[in-house]
Design an enzyme around this catalytic site. Structure first.
Site, PDB file in Angstrom:
ATOM      1  N   ASP A  80       0.581  -1.585  -0.119  1.00 15.32           N
ATOM      2  CA  ASP A  80       0.103  -0.150  -0.038  1.00 15.32           C
ATOM      3  C   ASP A  80       0.677   1.342   0.357  1.00 15.32           C
ATOM      4  OD1 ASP A  80       0.440  -0.417   2.873  1.00 15.32           O
ATOM      5  OD2 ASP A  80      -0.399   0.273   3.309  1.00 15.32           O
ATOM      6  N   GLU A 139      -0.136  -2.008   5.434  1.00 19.04           N
ATOM      7  CA  GLU A 139       0.039  -2.401   6.900  1.00 19.04           C
ATOM      8  C   GLU A 139       0.181  -0.294   7.071  1.00 19.04           C
ATOM      9  OE1 GLU A 139       4.095  -0.914   9.255  1.00 19.04           O
ATOM     10  OE2 GLU A 139       3.474   0.042   6.711  1.00 19.04           O
ATOM     11  N   GLU A 140       0.328   0.410   5.897  1.00 19.46           N
ATOM     12  CA  GLU A 140      -0.041   2.330   6.804  1.00 19.46           C
ATOM     13  C   GLU A 140      -0.817   1.932   7.781  1.00 19.46           C
ATOM     14  OE1 GLU A 140       2.818   3.247   6.419  1.00 19.46           O
ATOM     15  OE2 GLU A 140       3.739   2.754   4.274  1.00 19.46           O
ATOM     16  N   HIS A 363       8.259   8.405   4.514  1.00 15.36           N
ATOM     17  CA  HIS A 363       6.565   9.022   4.538  1.00 15.36           C
ATOM     18  C   HIS A 363       6.617  11.321   3.950  1.00 15.36           C
ATOM     19  CE1 HIS A 363       4.000   6.477   7.139  1.00 15.36           C
ATOM     20  NE2 HIS A 363       5.056   6.024   6.833  1.00 15.36           N
TER      21      HIS A 363
END
Length: 391
Positions: A80, A139-140, A363
């Protein structure tokens, strides 16, 4: 321990791996929306002759059955992207989706594991056992691994191994220390209630802004004064919403934050103390407090046997200079849910290169990787599986 055919296959397919990564990077999909990515993965595995199945709604599990009987090792990659606007304007493969970006390297993880699958398929008849490939969504948001476990992703697995590209470390380095690696990551939400009123008549009110401010300041003493200094922990307030207008004393305050630590007893203690601090701080001013504590990921604790094997594989595949020690991070990683079920470990593969401007934090909108690191990651995946099954 190192299979030369695997090493050669990774090198031969390096350009394809990079092209796959660039395709995925330009077409990012957010958590639980990885429909095109998972279909691409499913089709790629199927073309390799690897039995694949989809999980609900956007995961993929592949199974490579070796030519000899043996154990089963699982390799995991996440797929993702993030709700981040890409700031790498000069990339030919820049994200085509506004406000969406692979800002954490999951595009590389997926591509590396596909390359590893292709390399392992080339030595299929010599493999004593099975290799399971787990392509995980979400996962995020820390919910994908748990969903994959519930759908049998590690059923019958003897060992599980995962990799994360790491921009803070030099390209082609590998870290996988036994013990703590990533912290548990929890969320807390606190609602504080006072009694609103006119800003000119504070004596007739209970100011939720004062309660909230006092609570935020008091909160840090949970770590500094109630926890053993040798037990690492972080309590962070990231959001506070108080009041409605400049001349109205606030009746309500909403606070949200996160708790990170490695020790289960410390985690329990902080959860309890949040309740105590919130209720007692509010009571001082005549208000009330409600606390919601949401447990997210567990701490990632690498098994010694598995982590030692990762280091041995890296040492033989890439040289002694590739190994480095990475101190545990307070970041969260839902790979922990696999380790709750079976032994294993989680490694970091460096991709930081100042000459290629790939040292930006994960990020960040300018995050990118040194693609030379992908050969290291892909081979580490494949050689680990080979070493575990043949040791």
């Amino acid at each position: 321990m190192i299979n030369q055919t695997i090493k050669n296959a990774i090198k031969e397919n390096s350009n394809e791996m990079i092209q796959i990564r660039r395709k995925l990077h330009s077409e990012p999909e957010l958590s639980w929306e990885e429909y095109q990515t998972s279909q691409f993965v499913f089709d790629y595995l199927t073309e390799l002759g690897i039995e694949a199945r989809k999980t609900e709604p956007t995961g993929v599990v592949g199974e490579l059955k070796g030519g000899k009987a043996g154990k089963t090792v699982a390799l995991r990659a996440d797929m993702d992207a993030l709700s981040v606007e890409e700031l790498n304007a000069d990339l030919s493969y820049k994200s085509k989706e506004l406000g969406k970006m692979h800002a954490c390297g999951h595009d590389a993880h997926t591509s590396m594991l596909l390359a590893a699958a292709k390399a392992l398929a080339s030595v299929k008849d010599d493999i004593p056992g099975n290799v399971r490939f787990i392509f995980q969504p979400a996962e995020e948001v820390a919910t994908g691994a748990k969903a994959m476990v519930e759908q049998g992703a590690v059923a019958g697995v003897d060992d599980v191994f995962g990799i994360h590209i790491w921009s803070q470390s030099p390209t082609k380095t590998v870290a996988c220390n036994p013990g703590a690696s990533f912290a548990s990551a929890d969320i807390f939400k606190v609602h504080l209630k006072g009694q609103g009123g006119h800003g000119a008549i504070p004596e007739a009110c209970i100011d939720a802004a004062v309660i909230a401010s006092s609570f935020v300041m008091n909160l840090q003493s949970i770590v500094s004064r109630t926890i053993d200094p040798q037990q690492a922990a972080v309590v962070t307030v990231g959001k506070m919403v108080v009041g409605t207008r400049f001349n109205i004393i606030a009746e309500n305050a909403e606070i949200e934050g996160t708790v990170r630590c490695f020790d289960p007893a410390t985690r329990d203690h902080i959860e309890q103390q949040l309740q105590v601090y919130a209720e007692n701080t509010a009571a001082i001013y005549g208000g009330t407090a409600e606390v919601e504590y949401i447990r997210g990921t567990q701490a990632v604790i690498n098994g010694k046997e598995s982590a030692d094997l990762v280091q041995q594989v890296a040492r033989e595949a890439f040289g002694e200079e590739s190994i480095y020690d990475e101190k545990p991070t307070m970041g969260g990683e839902d790979f922990s849910f696999y380790l709750d079920e079976v032994p294993g470990s989680f490694a970091l593969v460096g991709s930081g290169n100042p000459e290629k401007d790939t040292e930006w934090a994960h990020h960040h909108g300018k995050f990118n990787i040194d693609e030379e690191a992908m050969e290291t990651g892909a081979e580490l995946y494949a050689q680990y599986a080979w070493a575990f099954l043949t040791k």
